[in-house]
Design a protein around this motif. Structure first.
Motif, PDB file in Angstrom:
ATOM      1  N   SER A   1       0.940  -1.132   0.002  1.00  0.00           N
ATOM      2  CA  SER A   1       0.012  -0.193  -0.182  1.00  0.00           C
ATOM      3  C   SER A   1       0.805   1.216   0.113  1.00  0.00           C
ATOM      4  CB  SER A   1      -0.794  -0.068   1.345  1.00  0.00           C
ATOM      5  OG  SER A   1      -1.611   1.152   1.428  1.00  0.00           O
ATOM      6  N   GLU A   2       1.943   1.357   0.829  1.00  0.00           N
ATOM      7  CA  GLU A   2       2.866   2.569   0.770  1.00  0.00           C
ATOM      8  C   GLU A   2       3.497   2.736  -0.602  1.00  0.00           C
ATOM      9  OE1 GLU A   2       6.939   2.133   2.660  1.00  0.00           O
ATOM     10  OE2 GLU A   2       6.150   3.217   4.323  1.00  0.00           O
ATOM     11  N   ALA A   3       4.086   1.726  -1.088  1.00  0.00           N
ATOM     12  CA  ALA A   3       4.671   1.779  -2.293  1.00  0.00           C
ATOM     13  C   ALA A   3       3.625   1.986  -3.385  1.00  0.00           C
ATOM     14  CB  ALA A   3       5.392   0.506  -2.574  1.00  0.00           C
ATOM     15  N   GLU A   4       2.501   1.579  -3.397  1.00  0.00           N
ATOM     16  CA  GLU A   4       1.724   2.012  -4.395  1.00  0.00           C
ATOM     17  C   GLU A   4       1.255   3.504  -4.517  1.00  0.00           C
ATOM     18  OE1 GLU A   4      -2.692   0.587  -5.457  1.00  0.00           O
ATOM     19  OE2 GLU A   4      -1.212  -0.966  -5.507  1.00  0.00           O
ATOM     20  N   ALA A   5       0.957   4.044  -3.039  1.00  0.00           N
ATOM     21  CA  ALA A   5       0.778   5.282  -3.105  1.00  0.00           C
ATOM     22  C   ALA A   5       1.882   6.247  -3.371  1.00  0.00           C
ATOM     23  CB  ALA A   5       0.520   5.508  -1.745  1.00  0.00           C
ATOM     24  N   LEU A   6       3.028   5.705  -3.127  1.00  0.00           N
ATOM     25  CA  LEU A   6       4.251   6.700  -3.540  1.00  0.00           C
ATOM     26  C   LEU A   6       4.463   6.418  -4.985  1.00  0.00           C
ATOM     27  CD1 LEU A   6       6.530   8.403  -2.739  1.00  0.00           C
ATOM     28  CD2 LEU A   6       8.007   6.190  -2.345  1.00  0.00           C
ATOM     29  N   TYR A   7       4.350   5.401  -5.605  1.00  0.00           N
ATOM     30  CA  TYR A   7       4.399   5.364  -7.046  1.00  0.00           C
ATOM     31  C   TYR A   7       3.385   6.306  -7.746  1.00  0.00           C
ATOM     32  CZ  TYR A   7       4.320   3.254 -11.453  1.00  0.00           C
ATOM     33  OH  TYR A   7       4.848   2.766 -13.066  1.00  0.00           O
ATOM     34  N   LEU A   8       2.148   6.247  -7.449  1.00  0.00           N
ATOM     35  CA  LEU A   8       1.142   6.963  -8.126  1.00  0.00           C
ATOM     36  C   LEU A   8       1.166   8.422  -7.877  1.00  0.00           C
ATOM     37  CD1 LEU A   8      -1.754   4.615  -7.555  1.00  0.00           C
ATOM     38  CD2 LEU A   8      -0.983   5.000  -9.905  1.00  0.00           C
TER      39      LEU A   8
ATOM     40  N   ALA B   1       7.186 -22.659  -4.633  1.00  0.00           N
ATOM     41  CA  ALA B   1       7.970 -21.504  -3.998  1.00  0.00           C
ATOM     42  C   ALA B   1       7.843 -19.975  -4.727  1.00  0.00           C
ATOM     43  CB  ALA B   1       9.393 -21.840  -4.304  1.00  0.00           C
ATOM     44  N   HIS B   2       6.444 -20.153  -5.283  1.00  0.00           N
ATOM     45  CA  HIS B   2       6.175 -18.904  -5.770  1.00  0.00           C
ATOM     46  C   HIS B   2       5.066 -18.171  -5.056  1.00  0.00           C
ATOM     47  CE1 HIS B   2       8.105 -17.578  -9.544  1.00  0.00           C
ATOM     48  NE2 HIS B   2       7.972 -18.987  -9.970  1.00  0.00           N
ATOM     49  N   TYR B   3       5.169 -17.009  -4.412  1.00  0.00           N
ATOM     50  CA  TYR B   3       4.199 -16.273  -3.715  1.00  0.00           C
ATOM     51  C   TYR B   3       3.764 -15.193  -4.105  1.00  0.00           C
ATOM     52  CZ  TYR B   3       5.583 -19.817  -0.551  1.00  0.00           C
ATOM     53  OH  TYR B   3       5.888 -21.188   0.037  1.00  0.00           O
ATOM     54  N   PRO B   4       2.810 -14.827  -5.235  1.00  0.00           N
ATOM     55  CA  PRO B   4       2.750 -13.552  -5.897  1.00  0.00           C
ATOM     56  C   PRO B   4       2.594 -12.467  -5.123  1.00  0.00           C
ATOM     57  CG  PRO B   4       1.529 -15.379  -6.888  1.00  0.00           C
ATOM     58  CD  PRO B   4       1.856 -15.980  -5.611  1.00  0.00           C
ATOM     59  N   THR B   5       1.529 -12.399  -4.166  1.00  0.00           N
ATOM     60  CA  THR B   5       1.355 -11.288  -3.141  1.00  0.00           C
ATOM     61  C   THR B   5       2.923 -10.649  -2.725  1.00  0.00           C
ATOM     62  OG1 THR B   5      -0.700 -12.241  -2.771  1.00  0.00           O
ATOM     63  CG2 THR B   5       0.299 -10.440  -1.322  1.00  0.00           C
ATOM     64  N   VAL B   6       3.654 -11.561  -2.207  1.00  0.00           N
ATOM     65  CA  VAL B   6       4.874 -11.277  -1.441  1.00  0.00           C
ATOM     66  C   VAL B   6       5.646 -10.649  -2.690  1.00  0.00           C
ATOM     67  CG1 VAL B   6       6.927 -12.129  -0.243  1.00  0.00           C
ATOM     68  CG2 VAL B   6       4.772 -13.044   0.172  1.00  0.00           C
ATOM     69  N   GLU B   7       5.895 -11.206  -3.762  1.00  0.00           N
ATOM     70  CA  GLU B   7       6.922 -10.677  -4.662  1.00  0.00           C
ATOM     71  C   GLU B   7       6.437  -9.487  -5.389  1.00  0.00           C
ATOM     72  OE1 GLU B   7       6.244 -14.260  -7.498  1.00  0.00           O
ATOM     73  OE2 GLU B   7       7.598 -15.550  -6.067  1.00  0.00           O
ATOM     74  N   THR B   8       5.127  -9.280  -5.663  1.00  0.00           N
ATOM     75  CA  THR B   8       4.785  -8.081  -6.007  1.00  0.00           C
ATOM     76  C   THR B   8       4.953  -6.802  -5.072  1.00  0.00           C
ATOM     77  OG1 THR B   8       2.390  -8.613  -5.361  1.00  0.00           O
ATOM     78  CG2 THR B   8       3.006  -9.029  -7.611  1.00  0.00           C
ATOM     79  N   ALA B   9       4.748  -6.958  -3.810  1.00  0.00           N
ATOM     80  CA  ALA B   9       4.947  -5.862  -2.938  1.00  0.00           C
ATOM     81  C   ALA B   9       6.531  -5.707  -2.775  1.00  0.00           C
ATOM     82  CB  ALA B   9       4.624  -6.591  -1.437  1.00  0.00           C
ATOM     83  N   ILE B  10       7.510  -6.654  -2.844  1.00  0.00           N
ATOM     84  CA  ILE B  10       8.770  -6.543  -2.950  1.00  0.00           C
ATOM     85  C   ILE B  10       9.094  -5.847  -4.219  1.00  0.00           C
ATOM     86  CG2 ILE B  10      11.062  -7.484  -2.930  1.00  0.00           C
ATOM     87  CD1 ILE B  10       9.873  -9.834  -1.040  1.00  0.00           C
ATOM     88  N   HIS B  11       8.691  -6.207  -5.162  1.00  0.00           N
ATOM     89  CA  HIS B  11       8.935  -5.621  -6.456  1.00  0.00           C
ATOM     90  C   HIS B  11       8.568  -4.112  -6.565  1.00  0.00           C
ATOM     91  CE1 HIS B  11       8.913  -9.761  -8.674  1.00  0.00           C
ATOM     92  NE2 HIS B  11       9.732  -9.748  -7.676  1.00  0.00           N
ATOM     93  N   LEU B  12       7.514  -3.888  -6.105  1.00  0.00           N
ATOM     94  CA  LEU B  12       7.070  -2.439  -6.242  1.00  0.00           C
ATOM     95  C   LEU B  12       7.914  -1.642  -5.106  1.00  0.00           C
ATOM     96  CD1 LEU B  12       5.117  -0.367  -7.600  1.00  0.00           C
ATOM     97  CD2 LEU B  12       3.529  -0.868  -6.127  1.00  0.00           C
ATOM     98  N   ALA B  13       8.147  -2.221  -4.119  1.00  0.00           N
ATOM     99  CA  ALA B  13       8.880  -1.277  -3.133  1.00  0.00           C
ATOM    100  C   ALA B  13      10.371  -1.174  -3.468  1.00  0.00           C
ATOM    101  CB  ALA B  13       8.752  -2.158  -1.682  1.00  0.00           C
ATOM    102  N   LEU B  14      10.762  -2.101  -4.033  1.00  0.00           N
ATOM    103  CA  LEU B  14      12.238  -1.830  -4.813  1.00  0.00           C
ATOM    104  C   LEU B  14      12.080  -0.753  -5.790  1.00  0.00           C
ATOM    105  CD1 LEU B  14      13.634  -5.284  -5.133  1.00  0.00           C
ATOM    106  CD2 LEU B  14      14.468  -3.676  -3.280  1.00  0.00           C
ATOM    107  N   LEU B  15      11.313  -0.686  -6.398  1.00  0.00           N
ATOM    108  CA  LEU B  15      10.910   0.047  -7.576  1.00  0.00           C
ATOM    109  C   LEU B  15      10.694   1.638  -7.250  1.00  0.00           C
ATOM    110  CD1 LEU B  15      10.494   0.350 -10.832  1.00  0.00           C
ATOM    111  CD2 LEU B  15       7.987   0.222 -10.376  1.00  0.00           C
ATOM    112  N   VAL B  16      10.174   1.810  -6.155  1.00  0.00           N
ATOM    113  CA  VAL B  16      10.082   3.161  -5.808  1.00  0.00           C
ATOM    114  C   VAL B  16      11.407   3.641  -4.886  1.00  0.00           C
ATOM    115  CG1 VAL B  16       7.776   3.247  -5.407  1.00  0.00           C
ATOM    116  CG2 VAL B  16       8.771   2.367  -3.505  1.00  0.00           C
ATOM    117  N   ARG B  17      12.208   2.504  -4.803  1.00  0.00           N
ATOM    118  CA  ARG B  17      13.397   2.953  -4.457  1.00  0.00           C
ATOM    119  C   ARG B  17      14.621   2.997  -5.296  1.00  0.00           C
ATOM    120  NH1 ARG B  17      10.272   0.765  -0.450  1.00  0.00           N
ATOM    121  NH2 ARG B  17      10.628   1.425   1.744  1.00  0.00           N
TER     122      ARG B  17
END
Length: 459
Positions: free
Chosen positions: A23-30, A405-421
């Motif tokens: 949620s934090e990363a998405e708000a920062l991205y938008l 070993a795939h967890y889409p919710t975790v992966e997308t959160a990490i990917h977006l959090a890295l992106l805004v960094r």
């Protein structure tokens, strides 16, 4: 059920923390990308707003619009910069727009781009491919998907056999027949995500688990399989590395049953100048590599052993001339040949790979230390300059384990959090590449950002 609820006690990760990070990363991205938001609304005549529909598979709430890609950095239309460790999912393995490739295609643009005839670069490219990958006969295609299609067709013609075999969980591009998996019943079935496929692909395709030589032996026993198509390490799921003795057994079993071995190194080209096969002494009958082989220009190559090429030539000589089903009008164009030659001669060098390996060492060690400190039940896997965080405590052995070993919710959160960094990694799993253009500072930025994001997850 997602990764967090399945994680062992003491992992320190909860659904609430993942949701908060996302949620934090998405708000920062938008909130910081008005031009990106506007571009998403302006692309009304592109299906799903993008030129290729899977561009919506990224973690971003609206697609990221890239204005410039240079070396190992991207800049979006809002002026934000990113250290790029995705590198076009390996297409830009050697960096964005390597100077020798840019110069070669600029020169060729003034001499013609599509002639359907050889250019002076053709013979040089053939020699370079033969020396680098240790196979004597080569053809050019436009994508690795095409190259795999053509190589499979050549294998069927050479052997007179109808079937192919793939390893469950492997990836070979958009080749229809490889979109199979091992279903709950243990039988080969179409992948459930496959769109618009009316055929039962198991009629001509068999799937067995990677690293399982007993099942491979059983699947080849009736001598109807023309070729096994294999990545030397499975890389487009959660990375699965070959167990000791697997490749030796794969080669012995295929030879004994008269089945050709097709090695697809489109992703494992990260292993070294001659790919995984040359580094580890594999001996394929057919070989495919695409994506990065021409420095990011749409091109792929497929090679054959002398014996396979001779058998294929005999099969062709017994057919009338006309539509062979192999080749496209743009295959082997002067444009592709110029880029291939520049990449093979000046870009994908021993020195470039030494730099990539050094940075991948740094990346691997830094990421492993983060996981150790966080106490997460994950590990770091490595294939040359390709590094991946795998959400399992131990190395994986097959596609079924990779799917778990795939967890889409975790992966997308990490990917977006890295992106805004300011860090971009692969959208489909936690894959990261080091290129000749990548710097130590960029790797340190990746590690710092991953440490911060992981800290947010584990508290």
């Amino acid at each position: 059920m997602d990764a967090l609820s399945r994680a062992p006690d003491g992992a320190g990760v909860t659904h609430a923390r993942v949701a908060a990070l996302r949620s934090e990363a998405e708000a920062l991205y938008l909130g910081t990308r008005p031009k990106t938001r506007a571009a998403a609304g302006a692309a009304a005549h592109l299906f799903e707003g993008v030129p290729m529909h899977w561009m919506t598979d990224w973690s971003t709430p609206v697609p990221l619009i890239i204005e410039q890609a240079v070396d190992a950095r991207l800049r979006d239309v809002d002026g934000h910069s990113y250290d790029d460790f995705c590198l076009g999912d390996t297409a830009a393995l050697f960096g964005h727009g390597p100077a020798p490739v840019a110069e070669a295609i600029s020169r060729q643009a003034n001499r013609g781009l599509a002639t359907m005839l050889p250019s002076p670069d053709a013979a040089a490219v053939g020699d370079l491919l033969a020396r680098r990958f240790r196979l004597p006969q080569w053809q050019i295609a436009s994508t690795a998907s095409d190259a795999n299609r053509f190589a499979i067709r050549a294998a069927r013609a050479a052997t007179g056999r109808p079937r192919i075999l793939v390893f469950d969980g492997a990836y070979h591009g958009a080749v229809d027949e490889v979109f199979v998996e091992i279903g709950p019943s243990g039988r080969t079935v179409n992948r459930p995500s496959l769109v618009g496929e009316p055929r039962d692909l198991s009629a001509l395709t068999r799937a067995v688990p990677f690293n399982d030589l007993d099942q491979l032996e059983a699947a080849l026993a009736d001598h109807t399989v023309a070729c096994v198509i294999a990545e030397p390490a499975m890389t487009n799921c959660a990375m699965v590395l070959p167990q000791p003795g697997f490749h030796e057994g794969l080669r012995e079993i295929t030879r004994r049953h008269g089945t050709l071995l097709l090695i697809d190194e489109t992703h494992t080209l990260s292993t070294g100048p001659g790919g995984y096969s040359r580094r580890y002494g594999l001996s394929p009958d057919l070989f495919v590599v695409g994506k990065a082989i021409a420095g990011g220009i749409p091109a792929a190559v497929w090679g054959m052993s002398e014996e396979t090429a001779a058998r294929f030539k005999i099969a062709r000589s017994n057919l009338p001339p006309g539509h062979s089903g192999i080749g496209t009008t743009l295959s082997g164009s002067p444009f592709q040949l110029a880029a291939l030659r520049a990449t093979l001669e000046q870009v994908a060098t021993e020195a470039a790979y030494a730099h990539m390996e050094k940075l991948a060492d740094r990346m691997e060690a830094g990421l492993a230390a983060i996981l150790d400190t966080a106490g997460l039940p994950w590990h770091v896997a490595r294939c040359g300059a390709r590094v991946e965080i795998v959400r399992a405590p131990n190395p994986l052995s097959n596609g079924a384990e990779a799917r778990r070993a795939h967890y889409p919710t975790v992966e997308t959160a990490i990917h977006l959090a890295l992106l805004v960094r300011g860090v971009l990694i692969s959208p489909f799993h936690d894959m990261m590449l080091a290129s000749p253009a990548t710097s130590e500072e960029q790797v340190d930025h990746l590690i710092s950002a991953m440490r911060e994001v992981t800290g947010r997850l584990v508290g």
